[in-house]
Scaffold this active site. Structure first.
Site, short mmCIF file in Angstrom:
data_model
loop_
_atom_site.label_atom_id
_atom_site.label_comp_id
_atom_site.label_asym_id
_atom_site.label_seq_id
_atom_site.Cartn_x
_atom_site.Cartn_y
_atom_site.Cartn_z
N ASP A 178 1.09 -1.01 -0.34
CA ASP A 178 -0.17 -0.43 -0.11
C ASP A 178 0.53 0.97 0.33
OD1 ASP A 178 -2.38 -1.66 0.23
OD2 ASP A 178 -2.32 -1.49 2.52
N ARG A 219 -17.34 -12.53 -1.07
CA ARG A 219 -16.16 -12.20 0.64
C ARG A 219 -16.74 -10.55 -0.45
NH1 ARG A 219 -10.67 -10.61 0.27
NH2 ARG A 219 -10.16 -10.90 2.79
N HIS A 238 1.44 -7.66 0.00
CA HIS A 238 -0.03 -9.18 -0.60
C HIS A 238 -0.59 -8.76 -0.77
CE1 HIS A 238 -1.26 -4.46 1.00
NE2 HIS A 238 -2.57 -5.32 1.04
C1 LIG Z 1 -4.44 6.70 -1.39
C2 LIG Z 1 -4.47 5.31 -1.97
C3 LIG Z 1 -4.73 4.56 -2.05
C4 LIG Z 1 -4.96 3.40 -3.35
C5 LIG Z 1 -4.03 4.24 -4.59
C6 LIG Z 1 -5.43 6.10 -3.39
C7 LIG Z 1 -6.52 5.88 -3.72
C8 LIG Z 1 -7.04 4.83 -4.09
C9 LIG Z 1 -5.81 3.16 -2.79
C10 LIG Z 1 -6.35 2.31 -4.09
C11 LIG Z 1 -7.44 0.98 -3.04
C12 LIG Z 1 -7.58 -0.15 -4.00
C13 LIG Z 1 -5.60 -0.86 -3.45
C14 LIG Z 1 -4.64 -0.06 -3.96
C15 LIG Z 1 -3.62 -0.49 -4.04
C16 LIG Z 1 -5.59 0.59 -5.23
O1 LIG Z 1 -4.87 -0.06 -6.27
O2 LIG Z 1 -6.19 1.67 -5.07
C17 LIG Z 1 -4.73 1.39 -3.38
C18 LIG Z 1 -3.69 2.36 -3.68
C19 LIG Z 1 -2.47 2.16 -2.84
O3 LIG Z 1 -2.62 2.01 -2.01
O4 LIG Z 1 -1.32 2.93 -3.33
O1 LIG Z 2 -9.71 -7.62 0.46
C1 LIG Z 2 -8.97 -7.75 1.31
O2 LIG Z 2 -8.77 -8.60 2.16
C2 LIG Z 2 -7.49 -6.85 0.47
C3 LIG Z 2 -7.31 -5.46 -0.06
C4 LIG Z 2 -6.38 -4.72 -0.10
O3 LIG Z 2 -5.23 -5.33 0.28
C5 LIG Z 2 -6.45 -3.36 -0.45
O4 LIG Z 2 -7.67 -2.55 -0.71
O5 LIG Z 2 -5.69 -2.59 -0.40
FE LIG Z 3 -3.73 -3.44 0.01
#
Ligand SMILES: C=C1C[C@]23C[C@H]1CC[C@H]2[C@@]12CCC[C@@](C)(C(=O)O1)[C@H]2[C@@H]3C(=O)O
Ligand SMILES: O=C(O)CCC(=O)C(=O)O
Ligand SMILES: [Fe+2]
Length: 355
Positions: A233, A298, A288
């Protein structure tokens, strides 16, 4: 404008296929080629009985040893499950119900709040979709602040319960995240009053948090599909609530992918890239992913806590010395999101100092 909006405007998503989720109800009998990933035989935990016992630590936040346990978990895993945190189970049940209610809407209805290519709130595939050649078996809804404008479009006469639940949830999650951060900083010997961005009372300097609702519909070929592809993340800290259906896995160096078994009411806490930068590498971000299954729909929620706008994240002096030179150049949330949007899993390398 907030840092996440600014970053998404700088780096719009160029293909609609990376925004629009599949109509899962219509596609429930076979897995389309677009969603077929290479077999992940690595899905099973390793057979070696020694490593088999390894699991992400579970920490009761209310016990005196919590601070030490959290430090060990963040150094070794970059993740742990937290229990006894005080967020009422009734609220979690309500969030689960409202999330299911949203994703149960017909596709046409959800598409009314589809994310635009240069925005990040609303309905769509996770942002990381464009880094993978195959599509994920999931759909998401992203919230920052109040979701009222989108909720009104989804339920013209009936959006209040959703908004109230999400509002209360965000308040609770912010409180818990800040409590965890105080423990993490304390465990590293940091004086919290010296961390300017963490203490400011000024509104423009408040943290920027994103709440993501994830839905993983039942899947005809779960072993060849991917719910959420492997990633770390971008946040400082993330709290994931995964209800009662398993699927979440954490990657452990020299061991492989390990399941994070759902514990009623628990949150999985993950160290994000920005925390790793802030603590000069002491805590590591957790890689993860989420797998899907054949029988149960889910859902999960992820709360991403990031620093205030325009704050440059760099390690405090207590964490720098001759043996621990500064690893990364200072970055704002926006700059790092941009780097993630271009380099994805190489973003940390991109901002690393060449010592
Ligand atoms: C504050 C955030 C965190 C983001 C980018 C931005 C808005 C959307 C988030 C997510 C949400 C879903 C998983 C992730 C991996 C994705 O693809 O979009 C996240 C990403 C990140 O942690 O990079
Ligand atoms: O669905 C999950 O358990 C993980 C989701 C996740 O990693 C994310 O939203 O960044
Ligand atoms: Fe995540």
């Amino acid at each position: 404008m907030n840092s996440v909006s600014e970053s998404f405007k700088t780096k719009p998503i160029t293909h609609l296929k990376h925004i629009v989720p599949l109509d899962f109800k219509a596609a429930c009998n076979n897995l389309p080629d677009s969603h077929t990933w290479n077999h992940h035989d690595d899905a099973q935990p390793p057979a070696d009985p020694l490593t088999q016992q390894e699991t992400v630590p579970v920490i009761d936040i209310a016990i005196p040893q919590a601070m030490t346990l959290i430090r060990e978990a963040c150094e070794k895993w970059g993740a742990f499950q937290v229990t006894n945190h005080g967020i009422p189970i009734e609220l979690l049940d309500q969030i689960e119900l409202q999330t299911k209610r949203l994703f149960a809407l017909p596709s046409e209805q959800k598409l009314k709040v589809l994310r635009s290519p240069e925005d990040f709130t609303g309905y769509g595939l996770p942002r990381i979709s464009n880094f993978f050649s195959k599509l994920m078996w999931s759909e998401g809804f992203t919230i920052m602040g109040s979701p009222i404008d989108h909720a009104r479009q989804l339920w013209p006469n009936d959006h209040i319960d959703f908004c109230n639940a999400m509002g209360e949830y965000q308040n609770e999650l912010r409180g818990l995240t800040e409590r965890l951060l105080r423990l993490m900083f304390g465990s590293l010997g940091l004086q919290q009053q010296n961390i300017g961005w963490f203490n400011s009372e000024i509104e423009s300097k408040s943290p920027q948090a994103v709440l993501q609702l994830n839905s993983y519909p039942v899947c005809p070929e779960p072993n060849q599909a991917m719910g959420m592809a492997p990633h770390t993340d971008t946040s400082l800290l993330t709290l994931v609530y995964q209800g009662s259906v398993s699927g979440l896995q954490v990657f452990k160096e020299n061991v492989g992918w390990l399941p994070v078994e759902p514990i009623p009411g628990a949150f999985m806490v993950t160290v994000g890239d920005l925390m790793h930068i802030f603590c000069n590498g002491r805590f590591k971000p957790a890689l993860h992913r989420a797998l899907v299954n054949k029988t149960s729909h889910r859902i999960s929620t992820a709360y991403f806590y990031g620093p205030p706008k325009d704050v440059e994240i760099s390690p405090p002096s207590e964490l720098i010395d001759r043996d621990h030179p500064v690893l990364y150049r200072p970055v704002t949330f926006k700059e790092y999101l941009d780097a993630k949007g271009t380099h994805f899993d190489k973003a940390l390398e991109f901002i690393r100092h060449m010592n």
